[in-house]
Design a protein around this motif. Structure first.
Motif, PDB file in Angstrom:
ATOM      1  N   UNK A 236      45.903  33.267  19.687  1.00 33.76           N
ATOM      2  CA  UNK A 236      44.577  33.205  19.399  1.00 33.76           C
ATOM      3  C   UNK A 236      43.822  34.631  19.549  1.00 33.76           C
ATOM      4  N   UNK A 237      44.189  35.176  20.587  1.00 30.84           N
ATOM      5  CA  UNK A 237      43.607  36.753  20.893  1.00 30.84           C
ATOM      6  C   UNK A 237      44.359  37.860  20.416  1.00 30.84           C
ATOM      7  N   UNK A 238      45.383  37.629  19.592  1.00 30.60           N
ATOM      8  CA  UNK A 238      46.079  38.821  18.899  1.00 30.60           C
ATOM      9  C   UNK A 238      46.489  39.684  20.260  1.00 30.60           C
ATOM     10  N   UNK A 318      34.548  33.308  20.436  1.00 26.40           N
ATOM     11  CA  UNK A 318      34.658  32.598  21.559  1.00 26.40           C
ATOM     12  C   UNK A 318      34.855  33.669  22.876  1.00 26.40           C
ATOM     13  N   UNK A 319      34.211  33.450  23.843  1.00 22.40           N
ATOM     14  CA  UNK A 319      34.084  34.116  25.109  1.00 22.40           C
ATOM     15  C   UNK A 319      35.050  34.108  25.921  1.00 22.40           C
ATOM     16  N   UNK A 320      36.032  33.056  25.710  1.00 21.96           N
ATOM     17  CA  UNK A 320      37.008  32.783  26.639  1.00 21.96           C
ATOM     18  C   UNK A 320      38.399  33.963  26.278  1.00 21.96           C
ATOM     19  N   UNK A 339      42.353  34.956  47.872  1.00 19.27           N
ATOM     20  CA  UNK A 339      41.110  34.264  48.777  1.00 19.27           C
ATOM     21  C   UNK A 339      40.340  35.157  49.462  1.00 19.27           C
ATOM     22  N   UNK A 340      41.106  36.433  50.157  1.00 19.44           N
ATOM     23  CA  UNK A 340      40.490  37.328  50.804  1.00 19.44           C
ATOM     24  C   UNK A 340      39.299  37.926  49.905  1.00 19.44           C
ATOM     25  N   UNK A 341      39.983  38.427  48.731  1.00 14.76           N
ATOM     26  CA  UNK A 341      38.884  38.913  47.904  1.00 14.76           C
ATOM     27  C   UNK A 341      37.900  38.150  47.192  1.00 14.76           C
ATOM     28  N   UNK A 342      38.107  36.670  47.101  1.00 13.78           N
ATOM     29  CA  UNK A 342      37.497  35.691  46.505  1.00 13.78           C
ATOM     30  C   UNK A 342      37.378  36.008  44.808  1.00 13.78           C
ATOM     31  N   UNK A 343      38.509  36.271  44.571  1.00 10.60           N
ATOM     32  CA  UNK A 343      38.539  36.843  43.018  1.00 10.60           C
ATOM     33  C   UNK A 343      38.089  35.831  42.065  1.00 10.60           C
ATOM     34  N   UNK A 344      38.078  34.542  42.187  1.00 13.41           N
ATOM     35  CA  UNK A 344      37.385  33.707  41.159  1.00 13.41           C
ATOM     36  C   UNK A 344      36.139  33.753  41.286  1.00 13.41           C
ATOM     37  N   UNK A 345      35.551  33.994  42.500  1.00 12.79           N
ATOM     38  CA  UNK A 345      33.986  33.843  42.620  1.00 12.79           C
ATOM     39  C   UNK A 345      33.463  35.170  42.439  1.00 12.79           C
ATOM     40  N   UNK A 346      34.077  36.145  42.633  1.00 12.40           N
ATOM     41  CA  UNK A 346      33.555  37.757  42.193  1.00 12.40           C
ATOM     42  C   UNK A 346      33.827  37.859  40.747  1.00 12.40           C
ATOM     43  N   UNK A 347      34.719  37.366  40.058  1.00 13.56           N
ATOM     44  CA  UNK A 347      34.872  37.984  38.760  1.00 13.56           C
ATOM     45  C   UNK A 347      34.867  36.689  37.848  1.00 13.56           C
ATOM     46  N   UNK A 348      34.873  35.394  38.250  1.00 11.11           N
ATOM     47  CA  UNK A 348      34.630  34.071  37.361  1.00 11.11           C
ATOM     48  C   UNK A 348      36.039  34.029  36.732  1.00 11.11           C
ATOM     49  N   UNK A 349      37.081  34.658  36.952  1.00  8.52           N
ATOM     50  CA  UNK A 349      38.313  34.589  36.401  1.00  8.52           C
ATOM     51  C   UNK A 349      39.199  33.646  36.983  1.00  8.52           C
ATOM     52  N   UNK A 350      39.877  32.990  36.429  1.00  9.38           N
ATOM     53  CA  UNK A 350      40.993  31.838  37.193  1.00  9.38           C
ATOM     54  C   UNK A 350      42.275  32.368  36.901  1.00  9.38           C
ATOM     55  N   UNK A 351      42.890  32.947  38.187  1.00  6.62           N
ATOM     56  CA  UNK A 351      44.377  33.706  37.934  1.00  6.62           C
ATOM     57  C   UNK A 351      45.384  32.310  37.740  1.00  6.62           C
ATOM     58  N   UNK A 352      45.994  32.304  36.839  1.00  7.78           N
ATOM     59  CA  UNK A 352      46.869  31.354  36.539  1.00  7.78           C
ATOM     60  C   UNK A 352      48.251  31.734  36.823  1.00  7.78           C
ATOM     61  N   UNK A 353      48.639  32.825  37.077  1.00  4.88           N
ATOM     62  CA  UNK A 353      50.088  33.386  37.455  1.00  4.88           C
ATOM     63  C   UNK A 353      50.101  34.525  37.856  1.00  4.88           C
ATOM     64  N   UNK A 388      39.226  33.429  31.628  1.00  2.00           N
ATOM     65  CA  UNK A 388      37.863  33.489  31.907  1.00  2.00           C
ATOM     66  C   UNK A 388      37.259  34.224  30.618  1.00  2.00           C
ATOM     67  N   UNK A 389      35.995  34.963  31.020  1.00  2.00           N
ATOM     68  CA  UNK A 389      35.251  35.492  30.112  1.00  2.00           C
ATOM     69  C   UNK A 389      35.596  37.165  29.966  1.00  2.00           C
ATOM     70  N   UNK A 390      35.027  37.607  28.780  1.00  3.87           N
ATOM     71  CA  UNK A 390      35.423  39.024  28.515  1.00  3.87           C
ATOM     72  C   UNK A 390      34.724  39.791  29.604  1.00  3.87           C
ATOM     73  N   UNK A 391      33.568  39.384  29.922  1.00  6.71           N
ATOM     74  CA  UNK A 391      32.913  40.290  31.144  1.00  6.71           C
ATOM     75  C   UNK A 391      33.877  40.020  32.507  1.00  6.71           C
ATOM     76  N   UNK A 392      34.184  38.707  32.799  1.00  5.01           N
ATOM     77  CA  UNK A 392      35.016  38.479  33.809  1.00  5.01           C
ATOM     78  C   UNK A 392      36.207  39.335  33.933  1.00  5.01           C
ATOM     79  N   UNK A 393      36.876  39.421  32.774  1.00  8.49           N
ATOM     80  CA  UNK A 393      38.128  40.093  32.789  1.00  8.49           C
ATOM     81  C   UNK A 393      37.814  41.593  32.969  1.00  8.49           C
ATOM     82  N   UNK A 394      36.754  42.266  32.472  1.00  8.72           N
ATOM     83  CA  UNK A 394      36.343  43.555  32.625  1.00  8.72           C
ATOM     84  C   UNK A 394      36.029  43.909  34.487  1.00  8.72           C
ATOM     85  N   UNK A 395      35.431  42.916  35.024  1.00  6.42           N
ATOM     86  CA  UNK A 395      35.371  42.949  36.291  1.00  6.42           C
ATOM     87  C   UNK A 395      36.425  42.795  37.148  1.00  6.42           C
ATOM     88  N   UNK A 396      37.620  41.904  36.735  1.00  4.38           N
ATOM     89  CA  UNK A 396      38.987  41.676  37.235  1.00  4.38           C
ATOM     90  C   UNK A 396      39.694  43.201  37.175  1.00  4.38           C
TER      91      UNK A 396
END
Length: 404
Positions: A236-238, A318-320, A339-353, A388-396
């Motif tokens: 989907x994202x080539x 799509x922004x995902x 959790x220490x870096x609160x990655x999901x909160x700080x970037x909006x990205x959900x780390x799946x693996x 997550x979003x493209x902007x969230x990926x940049x933050x990560x």
């Protein structure tokens, strides 16, 4: 299904791929769950979904043929046709896993008692007239917050609807799949059926070999689901980098298959009736078929075939995204935890693996942490796979110190 007419319905290629992806992932989830929970009801749902996917696959081929208007279209859409075929392979393999339960191929006693505590249960419930869940939307009832229970699918008018949204209202006669902890199901099941929840009888005949086999089965389930998820994401994202992670996961499933077969053969010499273990071998072989199909899905990306414009345009809308991010030395993520870096909160990205750096894996080889939690440690060289979003990926990437 071949005797039933399948009419062409105009549908976008992206919609087709998304529905194929969602159905395939649920099939994998439910097929393994049917075995792990020894549930004929869940196994029956797998066979129903397998039939539905056959129809969806035919409709997908029709849509792709309509989209191909010249030889270049055909070249770019050929890998997408391969995706359809690979998805059908996944569905067949999931059906073979479910048949271990329905056809009593052979499973050792005590499997459910050997499950890790983190594995949630799934139960099928039919919504009764006048039930408490009839009326409010799922969002209004908020089962997940109140009881930790999610509605992962519902059957209505002969068709299954995956991952119903917050606005969905349950109706009498709906068949619903609930996922959650036993105490949560105990609270929710009466609201759906008007009857008390009957927890499964757990056989505690656990041996060391069986415990290892069960741990391997759970890991095979998680890795197979991840491989299929990433394979579709690569298409989907080539994204060639994501497609290469599917290669790594396919090799991981091969290793797990060998491990499960070895433990099964070892256990066969110690049990009174070795036939009871036959199902584990069938599951191992079906798992390999699923990972091979995931690799086939991403084959077009690995071969450098550009995405067809109808796919590329949909992706641009799509922004995902799925992001592959490498933790850099001395970066904000090096030596900390999610959790220490609160990655999901700080970037909006959900780390799946997380594919861990070699020094932390077995025999200095990389290892995988699927569905990592807040306590998952991170060090330089780890590969994060996140949604997550493209902007969230940049933050990560910024957190990980990845500049390219």
């Amino acid at each position: 299904m071949a005797d039933e007419g399948v009419a062409y319905e105009p549908i976008s290629v992206r919609e087709v791929l998304t529905e194929l992806k969602d159905t395939a992932e649920l099939l994998i989830d439910l097929s393994y769950s049917a075995v792990l929970l020894d549930s004929e009801a869940i196994a029956g749902v797998v066979l129903d979904l397998e039939d539905e996917l056959d129809v969806l696959g035919m409709q997908a081929r029709m849509s792709l043929l309509v989209a191909a208007r010249n030889p270049e279209d055909a070249r770019q859409l050929a890998p997408v046709l391969g995706v359809v075929g690979a998805t059908e392979t996944i569905a067949n393999a999931a059906g073979d896993i479910a048949s271990v339960v329905l056809e009593e191929v052979g499973l050792p006693p005590g499997m459910r008692g050997s499950l890790p505590e983190a594995v949630e249960s799934i139960v099928r419930a039919e919504i009764a007239p006048g039930a408490a869940l009839v009326g409010p939307t799922l969002g209004e009832r908020n089962l997940e917050t109140d009881a930790g229970v999610r509605v992962i699918a519902l059957e209505r008018d002969g068709s299954w609807h995956l991952d119903p949204g917050a606005e969905t209202r349950l109706r009498p006669g709906d068949a619903v799949l609930f996922r959650g902890p036993e105490d949560g199901l105990d609270a929710v099941y009466p609201e759906a059926t008007g009857e008390a929840y009957a927890p499964p009888v757990v056989d505690d005949q656990t041996t060391e070999d069986l415990q290892r086999a069960m741990d391997t089965l759970v890991l095979m389930k998680n890795v197979s689901e991840l491989a299929v998820d990433l394979a579709y994401g690569a298409v989907l994202f080539d994204d060639e980098e994501v497609a290469r992670e599917v290669l790594e996961l396919e090799a991981e499933v091969d290793a797990l298959q060998s491990r499960l077969v070895a433990w099964t053969l070892r256990a066969a010499a110690r049990v009174e009736n070795p036939i009871e273990l036959r199902g584990l071998v069938q599951i191992a072989n079906s798992s390999e078929a699923i990972s091979d199909a995931a690799l086939q899905i991403s084959e077009g990306v690995l071969r450098g075939i550009d995405a067809h414009p109808v796919v590329a345009a949909a992706v641009e809308d799509s922004d995902e995204v799925i992001a592959r991010v490498v933790v850099g030395p001395d970066s904000a993520l090096d030596g900390t935890t999610l959790g220490d870096r609160e990655v999901k909160t700080e970037t909006g990205m959900r780390v799946i693996a997380v594919r861990t750096a070699g020094a932390r894996g077995t025999d200095d080889e990389p290892d995988w942490v699927v569905s990592p939690d807040a306590d998952t440690p991170l060090v330089a060289g780890d590969v994060l796979l996140a949604k997550g979003t493209r902007s969230g990926a940049d933050r990560l990437r910024d957190l990980a110190g990845q500049t390219d």
